[in-house]
Design an enzyme around this catalytic site. Structure first.
Site, PDB file in Angstrom:
ATOM      1  N   ASP A 123      69.888  26.334  91.799  1.00 37.29           N
ATOM      2  CA  ASP A 123      69.466  27.572  92.462  1.00 37.29           C
ATOM      3  C   ASP A 123      68.489  27.342  93.594  1.00 37.29           C
ATOM      4  OD1 ASP A 123      67.299  26.772  90.891  1.00 37.29           O
ATOM      5  OD2 ASP A 123      66.598  28.826  90.657  1.00 37.29           O
ATOM      6  N   ASP A 163      68.126  21.267  94.478  1.00 35.87           N
ATOM      7  CA  ASP A 163      69.368  20.977  93.766  1.00 35.87           C
ATOM      8  C   ASP A 163      70.514  20.629  94.701  1.00 35.87           C
ATOM      9  OD1 ASP A 163      68.146  21.629  91.287  1.00 35.87           O
ATOM     10  OD2 ASP A 163      68.442  23.751  91.718  1.00 35.87           O
ATOM     11  N   ASP A 175      70.567  22.648  86.575  1.00 32.33           N
ATOM     12  CA  ASP A 175      69.126  22.832  86.668  1.00 32.33           C
ATOM     13  C   ASP A 175      68.696  23.779  85.552  1.00 32.33           C
ATOM     14  OD1 ASP A 175      66.500  22.799  87.767  1.00 32.33           O
ATOM     15  OD2 ASP A 175      66.923  24.657  88.823  1.00 32.33           O
TER      16      ASP A 175
END
Length: 900
Positions: A866, A870, A435
């Site tokens: 995070d 995700d 990410d």
């Protein structure tokens, strides 16, 4: 009615639309039967009915829908034994020893059964105990979340606290500032008179940007003191689904029906910010909430070492079979030959042999000999190897948890290995999928440069400029060495230029333009000022870090925004004539909000002198095309050049402009705008957009801002070293294409020596960077993507393997690239590229890409994220690493089983 999401930072799954029923002038019953629901609206919810005792199960109160408790454990008390045994006996060695243990109870065994069974029981029990302990930790997290408290309306005139797990569909809850929403709620009202509230959706999309939510006008006046006790309404809406940014429903209240949109929905896992409290009605609970609908069933992962061990065991088992078979066949042949010759060994007492070793039945005796040989040579397959590896893994996970180099000082949290199954794969990663926001970057913007009236200001170097050796080589304008040598550290402000600081801007030739530039920064926003207790310092809570950085910059330049009401905004402005700050209050007439479609925001204000101004900020692509023809060409040319230089330096840019309005013009336009905004016909959004276009024209360009999203410490160097090691890096982000590309250059994912391929839909609504072909905009989307993939493959084959390639694709294009015959073409191209950047990605697309890359390369993949958005990506990868320093992983971790 069709409406796209109203916040630029909200990420549509592809091109999500809201389709809500058109309100009718008729007066339906407040509680219509299910059969009267619009097509597709099968869920019925009666609000505020559980404590009144008047609702039936059929009307959606209470027990007809699941409770609000969630469970993210892998096992239950009933399923632990069968599921855990299944996991253990997926190992071929365990299956082999189980078979041997069963056979050892027969007379064929050359030893007692306990000598085989006991090691097997110890190994399997130890592994099951480890699984139980890890799952118990997940259970404790579930208990902690389910036992959080929330205030529920008792149907009379007060709220009482209860646990989240006790909430039911239809309950009215009160959520206070900085609290998480316990379920998916319909926003009824808030502490603000206009029913707005601000929501942080980090747990859903990984962004700290605040989203603005708005209640219906019909419920905006509901409060604990007045009409909440008599509030009875009926909601018919869509069934639970995973679409975070769409919602279909109708509210029946006060003999009227009102269409519902995502603007009124507060999702579980989001946090209330900048609002003292809100009242909401529970629509979806527990596993029916959208965040839990996005939680896919976790795969059962096995490390590459464990899979390789299985292959080794297969080889050993084949050798064992060969030895046992060879010996048994020879035994059978020899026994039969000796029996025929009449010279069978007398000392074996053939006259007293059992049926297992009857020389008269040589074939059956050979088979029994084969089973005995398997048990006799069982030590060839080392069952202790598994228990040794399990012990090593547990010790490694303990070392990870205690590793000081992995300790996060900011959050005061160590690394946490949620499972020890995958430790050994950490050194065998081939592809990293990460990410961006909050993982590579800090998601903390800093105002660093600006261009005003065609003059560039700002001496600070960006991270990208530093990595390329300085601003003189990275840009075309001169650096002024008279900047302030030392300045106080201000969050969101990293600007140095003596020409503008400390009121020195009043000495510039374009003083009027600079003053108006700062004024636009100070008033054109939706930021809320916050004064901490026992402190006079003002901080700002904004919908996005960019906006917060701009308001902070205005304050540092002498235009301090300090107070806001629903109709006015107050600023301490530096007056160059008086040489001091004066208080000015602007009446807010209209706010034309920022959206991903509009790419701009405008406010219409009335000054204390009675003058009307429209202040506008937005993407340069939309601002420049709305400028008046009277704009000075040198100013426009220089500003365009500066914006291009800022973008090359990895900065996020916005253009600023204004326009003075005449009273008559504004009065005429305001009638048209009010009519469009209050319309209920299907072309509502188009009418509002057209009205906005009519006033946002003939603008005067002031300049442009440039803010930097600082990277996490060491990110560029880390990515550079990973690339040198031959590890492929994919960035999967929900940000828009321009921002993602800028960050890609900042963190060394994209480098100037790379050949870059852009695969985007020409009409997808995102700006295609210069150099990207605009041909084929009239072609069907599938044909567009097919053509661009073919062109990219052709270019890569012509330039050979010596040139590194980078592929950049957005979520809309990816929707078509992963269908039909395009999927193989896309993956072949992507796997050959050194770097891949996917933007505007939904959580499901992140997970799908990860799965396809893992399958295509057949090598170890590592996912890093995070937030809860995700989680799917972390689950699909061979290894998932969650950055728990961010608060978003508090919910994200609950949805994940197998990641570090």
């Amino acid at each position: 009615m069709r409406a796209s999401t109203t916040d630029a930072d909200e990420r549509p799954l592809v091109e999500l639309a809201v389709v809500a029923p058109t309100p009718s002038t008729s007066s339906p019953s407040p509680s219509p039967a299910r059969g009267l629901a619009p097509p597709g609206f099968s869920r019925a919810v009666r609000c505020n009915a559980r404590f009144s005792g008047s609702a039936s199960i059929a009307d959606g109160a209470g027990p007809s829908y699941p409770g609000n408790a969630i469970s993210t454990t892998k096992y239950t008390a009933a399923s632990f034994l069968p599921k855990s045994l299944f996991e253990q006996f997926r190992r071929v060695a365990n299956c082999f020893f189980l078979v041997v243990a069963c056979v050892s109870f027969s007379p064929l065994a050359p030893y007692r059964a306990v000598s085989v069974l006991l090691p097997l029981v110890v190994v399997v029990s130890a592994a099951m105990a480890k699984e139980a302990v890890e799952d118990w930790r997940r259970k404790q997290q579930d208990i902690q979340v389910n036992n959080r408290n929330v205030e529920v309306f008792d149907g009379a005139q007060s709220f009482h606290e209860t646990e989240w797990k006790k909430l039911r569909v239809g309950d009215i809850v009160k959520v206070k500032k900085d609290e998480f929403f316990p379920a998916d709620l319909l926003l009824l009202s808030s502490c603000h008179d206009n029913g707005i509230c601000y929501v942080e959706t980090m747990n859903l999309d990984g962004e700290t940007n605040l989203k603005r939510k708005q209640s219906l006008d019909a419920t905006v006046g509901l409060s604990e003191e007045h009409s909440l006790h008599s509030f009875k309404a009926f909601i018919q809406c869509e069934d639970p689904n995973e679409k975070l940014y769409s919602f279909l429903g109708t509210l029946y209240y006060s003999e009227q029906q009102y269409p519902l949109s995502p603007q009124q929905i507060l999702l579980r896992g989001s946090k209330l910010r900048n609002t003292n409290f809100i009242y909401g009605a529970v629509i979806f609970t527990g596993h029916e909430t959208k965040v839990m609908q996005n939680a896919t069933e976790p795969p059962s992962k096995r490390s590459s070492v464990e899979r390789r061990m299985d292959k080794i065991v297969y080889l050993l088992f084949a050798i064992l079979l060969f030895i046992a078979s060879f010996g048994s066949i020879y035994f059978g042949i020899k026994t039969k030959a000796e029996l025929n010759a009449g010279s069978y060994a007398w000392y074996l007492r053939p006259d007293q042999s059992s049926i297992f070793f009857d020389p008269n039945r040589a074939s059956f005796a050979a088979f029994c000999h084969f089973l005995t040989s398997l048990m006799l040579y069982v030590c060839l397959v080392p069952i202790s190897l598994y228990i040794s590896i399990e012990m090593v893994k547990v010790l490694q996970s303990t070392f990870i948890n205690q590793d000081r180099h992995m300790y996060c000082e900011e959050s005061d949290k160590p690394a946490r290995a949620r499972t020890s199954n995958l430790n050994e794969d950490l050194g065998q990663v081939h592809t990293v999928l990460s990410d961006k926001t909050g993982t590579l970057t800090c998601n903390s913007m800093e105002f660093i440069k600006c261009s005003i009236a065609g003059v560039a200001y700002g001496d600070s170097l960006t991270e990208l400029e530093i990595s390329y050796g300085g601003i003189e080589e990275a840009s075309g304008y001169n650096v002024h060495k008279d900047s302030t040598e030392s300045k106080k550290s201000v969050k969101g402000f990293n600007f140095t230029d003596g020409r503008l600081m400390n009121g020195e801007w009043a000495k510039e030739c374009s003083r009027d333009a600079i003053e108006m530039f700062f004024r636009v920064l100070a008033v054109c926003h939706t930021t809320i000022p916050v004064t901490k207790k026992k402190s006079i310092e003002i901080s700002y809570e904004a919908e996005s870090p960019d906006e917060g950085a701009l308001v902070t910059a205005a304050r540092e330049f002498g235009f301090e925004f300090f107070h806001r009401t629903q109709t006015a905004i107050s600023v301490h402005e530096y007056d160059p004539v008086l040489g001091r700050k004066v208080d000015r209050t602007y009446k807010v007439l209209n706010i034309l909000e920022f959206s991903s479609a509009r790419k701009r925001m405008s406010v219409i204000l009335k000054t204390e002198e009675g003058r009307l101004f429209l202040f506008c900020k937005g993407a340069d692509s939309v601002i420049l095309e709305r400028l008046s023809k009277d704009n000075e060409k040198p100013c426009l040319t220089n500003t365009k050049r500066h914006i291009e230089e800022y973008s090359e330096a990895g900065l996020r840019t916005l253009a600023l402009a204004y326009r003075e309005l005449a009273e008559e013009e504004y009065a005429t336009w305001n009638k048209e705008y009010s009519s469009a905004k209050n319309s209920i016909h299907t072309n509502h959004d188009a009418a509002v957009e057209k009205a906005s276009e009519d006033i946002e024209k003939d603008l005067v360009l002031l300049g442009a801002t440039a803010v930097e999203d600082r990277l996490q410490k060491g990110v560029p160097d880390c990515i550079h070293k990973l690339a040198q090691a031959g590890i492929k890096i994919w960035i999967l982000t929900g940000d828009k294409l321009e921002t993602a590309v800028n960050i890609g250059y900042s963190c060394n994912l994209l480098r100037k020596e790379m050949e870059t391929f852009f695969v985007t839909l020409d009409n997808s609504g995102s700006n295609t960077p210069e150099g990207c072909s605009q041909e084929g905009s009239r072609m069907a989307p599938y044909e567009q993507i097919d053509r661009k993939l073919q062109d990219a493959r052709r270019q890569s084959s012509l330039k050979g393997t010596s040139t590194p390639f980078a592929l950049i694709i957005d979520g809309s294009a990816l929707t078509y690239a992963l269908t039909g015959s395009l999927k193989d073409s896309f993956l072949d191209l992507a796997v050959d590229c050194a770097s891949v950047l996917c933007c505007r990605m939904s959580p499901k697309q992140k997970a799908l890409i990860t799965r396809l890359v893992k399958t295509k390369t057949n090598k170890t993949t590592l996912a890093i994220g995070d937030g809860a958005n995700d989680v799917g990506m972390l689950q699909e990868a061979d290894i998932g690493v969650g950055i728990s320093g961010a608060e978003g992983m508090q919910v994200g971790c609950l949805c994940t089983r197998h990641f570090l």
